[in-house]
Design an enzyme around this catalytic site. Structure first.
Site, PDB file in Angstrom:
ATOM      1  N   GLU A   1      19.881 -23.863 -14.612  1.00  0.00           N
ATOM      2  CA  GLU A   1      18.446 -23.566 -14.623  1.00  0.00           C
ATOM      3  C   GLU A   1      17.725 -24.669 -15.374  1.00  0.00           C
ATOM      4  O   GLU A   1      18.163 -25.076 -16.458  1.00  0.00           O
ATOM      5  CB  GLU A   1      18.132 -22.246 -15.341  1.00  0.00           C
ATOM      6  CG  GLU A   1      18.435 -21.014 -14.560  1.00  0.00           C
ATOM      7  CD  GLU A   1      17.954 -19.750 -15.265  1.00  0.00           C
ATOM      8  OE1 GLU A   1      16.908 -19.783 -15.951  1.00  0.00           O
ATOM      9  OE2 GLU A   1      18.641 -18.731 -15.130  1.00  0.00           O
TER      10      GLU A   1
ATOM     11  N   GLU B   1      22.682 -16.071 -19.306  1.00  0.00           N
ATOM     12  CA  GLU B   1      22.086 -16.253 -20.641  1.00  0.00           C
ATOM     13  C   GLU B   1      22.525 -15.175 -21.642  1.00  0.00           C
ATOM     14  O   GLU B   1      21.723 -14.380 -22.115  1.00  0.00           O
ATOM     15  CB  GLU B   1      20.554 -16.264 -20.528  1.00  0.00           C
ATOM     16  CG  GLU B   1      20.043 -17.413 -19.703  1.00  0.00           C
ATOM     17  CD  GLU B   1      18.530 -17.585 -19.758  1.00  0.00           C
ATOM     18  OE1 GLU B   1      18.071 -18.706 -19.553  1.00  0.00           O
ATOM     19  OE2 GLU B   1      17.823 -16.604 -20.008  1.00  0.00           O
TER      20      GLU B   1
HETATM   21  C1  BG6 Z   1      15.698 -17.721 -17.741  1.00  0.00           C
HETATM   22  C2  BG6 Z   1      16.209 -16.629 -16.860  1.00  0.00           C
HETATM   23  O1  BG6 Z   1      15.556 -17.185 -19.014  1.00  0.00           O
HETATM   24  O2  BG6 Z   1      14.450 -18.259 -17.520  1.00  0.00           O
HETATM   25  C3  BG6 Z   1      15.468 -16.457 -15.557  1.00  0.00           C
HETATM   26  O3  BG6 Z   1      17.586 -16.744 -16.611  1.00  0.00           O
HETATM   27  C4  BG6 Z   1      13.989 -16.675 -15.808  1.00  0.00           C
HETATM   28  O4  BG6 Z   1      15.759 -15.190 -15.049  1.00  0.00           O
HETATM   29  C5  BG6 Z   1      13.786 -18.109 -16.285  1.00  0.00           C
HETATM   30  O5  BG6 Z   1      13.177 -16.384 -14.710  1.00  0.00           O
HETATM   31  C6  BG6 Z   1      12.341 -18.497 -16.475  1.00  0.00           C
HETATM   32  O6  BG6 Z   1      11.697 -17.580 -17.287  1.00  0.00           O
HETATM   33  P1  BG6 Z   1      10.342 -16.888 -16.835  1.00  0.00           P
HETATM   34  O7  BG6 Z   1      10.026 -15.916 -17.910  1.00  0.00           O
HETATM   35  O8  BG6 Z   1       9.342 -17.973 -16.725  1.00  0.00           O
HETATM   36  O9  BG6 Z   1      10.627 -16.236 -15.536  1.00  0.00           O
END
Ligand code: BG6
Length: 476
Positions: free
Chosen positions: A373, A179
């Protein structure tokens, strides 16, 4: 015949700093997140990284996390049971170079990932490796101000070279930075940046981003030299920004907000800063300090594929007064979209937005995409017989995968889909454990209590079926 190719990479994603724990074992140095507490204290401006080690907390969730370091065999066995074809994981930079500045790597750190890759190979699971997932060594943050200092490029290139030489026999897919646009939203985690009140914030962030971009291209060059079959990807925190209304000013504002994320991928995929960046930088009052040769490096070594995370779309107005109503449920502040529901953490749920985003990215770059993701962070409850009925998660994933398949039907080439946090892990944004994304429940709470026992949620069996039918059966 299924819509998706038979070699489609179904799987899940984790990151070292949120899963491994073992924060000071076998020679590992401190990661950025090892300094962060959980909960509200983690949020800027409450957390003051400038105080660094002098500021102490009662509990640091990353120090043990879900202890993937000692549970990796059991966890990979569970991923294999679901039918995973791929696991996206990251390597902990300070496990390999504890401070970041050493010339020689830490052999014990390297040996750990040998074992992880061998285990994955045994189960025919393709590793998708993020070289830097929010994991710049803390030493570099403290002494170099992270990626603001050009010397961090050399540290990264040395680290990446070691990884390519050691692991290219196991790894085909590499992602240079997680990201990359997050450096604008969470600069400490994204870039090891300790920004002082007197600093020109945007100048620091965009200069650091330039160094990350150059480092990414240099890594691409080396990866190809080591093994020409290496596939290198950039990684964007994506999510199309919609205009708040059909007012032309709102449309222009949405376009500008989208450019704030695409600027990095424009460089990484097309090999040059886009023309709109000149006005953008001028209006921000910043000048990127480039060295001779930077532009050539960026030009010569673009990425092979574009990976991205998608959790939500966003909404932007051209009226500053309206924009004051933005909520900060996500690292991206957004206006509330009246057509969407939101999670308990305020993240708005927009499956169609995934199809929109995929089409926009592909229209723009014409390179293969990889969803690395996507998922729903929610509170799970374990029933007395040890079950977790997470139908809300199944619904979220089913709706998103259905739209992903629509985008493939639209003509978007897609390498794979790795849902985020396939096993519960520590939240990057809040440091909480109770914000769970996994198909596998881990018995650990926000305060670090629990047995670390792994349990299969209902979504575990549902995802197993999805993979088994190559996305044809999403029912639940
Ligand atoms: C993304 C990241 O921004 O979102 C992850 O690459 C992160 O590392 C994921 O865990 C979800 O965000 P959060 O804040 O719910 O953990």
């Amino acid at each position: 015949m299924t819509v998706l190719n038979n070699n489609f990479l179904w799987g899940g994603a984790i990151a070292a700093n949120q899963a491994e724990g073992a924060y000071n074992i076998d020679g590992k140095g401190l990661s950025l997140v090892d300094m962060l507490p959980a909960g509200d204290a983690r949020k800027l401006p409450l957390f003051n990284p400038a105080k660094g080690l002098k500021q102490t907390y009662d509990y640091y969730p990353s120090h043990e996390s879900i202890d993937f370091y000692h549970h990796y065999e059991e966890d990979i066995r569970l991923f294999a049971e679901m039918g995973f074809k791929a696991l996206r994981l990251s390597i902990s930079w300070p496990r390999i170079f504890p401070k970041g500045i050493e010339q020689e790597p830490n052999e014990a750190g390297l040996a750990f990932y040998d074992k992880v890759f061998e285990t994955l190979e045994r189960y025919n699971i393709e590793p998708v490796v993020t070289i830097n997932h929010f994991d710049t060594p803390y030493y570099l943050a403290e002494h170099y101000n992270g990626w603001y200092d050009r010397r961090t490029i050399d540290c990264y290139v040395n680290y990446a070279t070691v990884l390519f030489k050691r692991y290219s026999r196991y790894v085909n897919y590499w992602i240079t930075h997680n990201e990359i646009n997050m450096i604008l939203h969470i600069p400490y985690i994204g870039g090891g940046l300790i920004i002082q009140d007197s600093d020109h914030r945007e100048q620091v962030m965009y200069q650091a981003a330039h160094h990350q971009l150059v480092a990414s291209s240099l890594a691409t060059k080396i990866a190809k030299e080591v093994d020409p079959t290496n596939q290198i990807g950039c990684m964007l925190a994506a999510g199309e920004v919609y205009p708040h209304t059909c007012h032309p000013n709102d449309m222009m504002a949405a376009l500008s907000k989208n450019r704030e994320q695409y600027i990095f991928i424009d460089v990484q995929a097309r090999g040059a800063y886009p023309t709109y960046s000149q006005r953008m930088f001028k209006e921000l009052g910043i000048t990127i300090d480039k060295q001779l040769g930077d532009d050539e490096i960026l030009k010569q070594y673009p990425v092979d594929f574009i990976s991205f995370s998608y959790y939500s779309s966003r909404l932007e107005s051209g009226d500053p007064e309206v924009n004051k109503q933005k909520g900060d449920g996500n690292a991206f502040a957004s206006l509330r979209n009246p057509y969407l529901e939101a999670s308990n953490w305020g993240w708005q749920i927009d499956p169609v937005g995934l199809r929109v985003t995929m089409n926009q990215i592909y229209d723009r770059y014409q390179k293969p995409l990889f969803i690395v993701e996507n998922g729903l962070g929610e509170i799970d409850h374990v029933t007395s017989d040890g079950k977790i009925h997470d139908v809300y998660r199944i619904q979220y994933l089913s709706d998103h995968i259905a739209q992903m398949i629509e985008a493939v039907k639209d003509g978007v080439p897609l390498i794979g889909y790795t849902s985020w946090g396939c096993i519960d892990l520590v939240s990057a944004g809040s440091g909480e454990m109770k914000k769970r994304y996994g198909f596998i429940y881990v018995d650990r709470d926000n305060e670090g209590n629990g047995t670390l026992q792994r349990l299969r949620k209902d979504s575990f069996y549902w995802y197993q079926k999805v993979i088994n039918t190559n996305g044809e059966d999403l029912t639940y």
